[in-house]
Design an enzyme around this catalytic site. Structure first.
Site, PDB file in Angstrom:
ATOM      1  N   ASP A  25       0.848  -1.193   0.000  1.00 44.38           N
ATOM      2  CA  ASP A  25       0.000   0.000   0.000  1.00 44.38           C
ATOM      3  C   ASP A  25       0.887   1.247   0.000  1.00 44.38           C
ATOM      4  OD1 ASP A  25      -1.789   2.078   0.607  1.00 44.38           O
ATOM      5  OD2 ASP A  25      -2.984   0.810   1.945  1.00 44.38           O
ATOM      6  N   ASP A  44      -7.692   3.658  -9.996  1.00 45.11           N
ATOM      7  CA  ASP A  44      -9.041   3.110  -9.879  1.00 45.11           C
ATOM      8  C   ASP A  44      -9.955   4.218  -9.375  1.00 45.11           C
ATOM      9  OD1 ASP A  44     -11.409   1.804  -9.038  1.00 45.11           O
ATOM     10  OD2 ASP A  44     -10.312  -0.069  -8.770  1.00 45.11           O
ATOM     11  N   LYS A  74     -18.376   4.775  -6.770  1.00 45.22           N
ATOM     12  CA  LYS A  74     -19.518   4.931  -5.872  1.00 45.22           C
ATOM     13  C   LYS A  74     -19.174   5.873  -4.725  1.00 45.22           C
ATOM     14  CE  LYS A  74     -21.340   0.358  -6.952  1.00 45.22           C
ATOM     15  NZ  LYS A  74     -21.747  -0.975  -6.437  1.00 45.22           N
ATOM     16  N   THR A 122       0.399   5.724 -21.603  1.00 45.06           N
ATOM     17  CA  THR A 122       0.073   4.495 -20.888  1.00 45.06           C
ATOM     18  C   THR A 122      -1.001   3.739 -21.655  1.00 45.06           C
ATOM     19  OG1 THR A 122      -1.770   5.281 -19.544  1.00 45.06           O
ATOM     20  CG2 THR A 122       0.435   5.767 -18.724  1.00 45.06           C
TER      21      THR A 122
END
Length: 236
Positions: free
Chosen positions: A123, A145, A149, A215
């Protein structure tokens, strides 16, 4: 603080969401993780003095959070040999995508590796917390990402609660690059960065700026008709 974890900011979930592995690893990929990754892995102890962790002296320190397939990282550390480059990714298939570019098959344990590259396969938020103050000259977050929501907003790396820690790790005048093709994330970046005391920056660019390597995520977005935006923030 444990071997690869440092405290996170209050209100930020200390849990890594998302996949660590996609399709089953092939034998070559498993050898890369078992034999090559340990030779490049940045440890938490080394994070306390990161410039000393490289195979030669470096003139600056860059961190890429979530390098995906590794093409962006590979282009930048290859073109900037004087820069110490920390590439962070937790997705094992992504780690293998970068590692396979570095060593030939059969040389996973012995092949020469870039002296200006270290990998953080954990992480990245814990690394941010472990780095010395003003350690980074550049931070890059390329097509993260979006966690679209609303209830998932705290999972996003761009987060008001994490901004003080990010700002502490970047030197005054240092750069934070962000790119996203997701409208929800684009609006989120605008909202979070509009009212904070740490960074300045112009409106985002609608085309990839010079010096930003392409990318696969950008190419996919353009093929599918989504408009990427590119931010460059400067640490006050």
């Amino acid at each position: 603080m444990t071997a690869d974890r440092a405290p996170l900011a209050e209100g930020i979930p200390d849990r890594l969401y998302g996949r660590r592995r996609g399709h089953p690893l092939r034998p070559r990929q498993q050898r890369l993780l078992d034999l090559t990754l340990p030779r490049l892995r940045l440890t938490m102890a080394e994070a306390a003095a990161p410039r000393a962790a490289f195979g030669r002296p470096v003139e600056g320190l860059w961190l890429e959070v979530g390098f995906g397939g590794g093409e962006h990282a590979h282009a930048l550390f290859g073109a900037n040999p004087a820069i110490g480059y920390i590439a962070s990714e937790v997705f094992e298939n992504g780690l293998c995508s970068l590692l396979t570019r570095l060593v030939a098959e059969g040389e996973e344990a012995t092949g020469a590796l870039p002296p200006n590259l270290r990998i953080w396969p954990q992480d990245a938020r814990h690394l941010i917390g472990a780095l010395p103050e003003a350690a980074l000259d550049r931070l890059m977050l390329m097509f993260p990402d979006p966690w679209p929501k609303a209830r998932h907003a705290k999972r996003r790396f761009v987060n008001a609660g994490l901004l003080p820690a990010i700002a502490r790790a970047i030197r005054p005048g240092g750069e934070w690059r962000i790119a996203s093709d997701d409208p929800t994330y684009q609006a989120w970046v605008a909202e979070v960065m509009a009212d904070q005391p740490f960074f300045d920056g112009p409106p985002p660019a609608g085309t990839r700026p010079e010096g930003w390597p392409p990318t696969r995520y950008e190419a996919k977005a353009l093929r599918e008709g989504r408009q990427p935006l590119y931010w460059s923030f400067t640490r006050r």
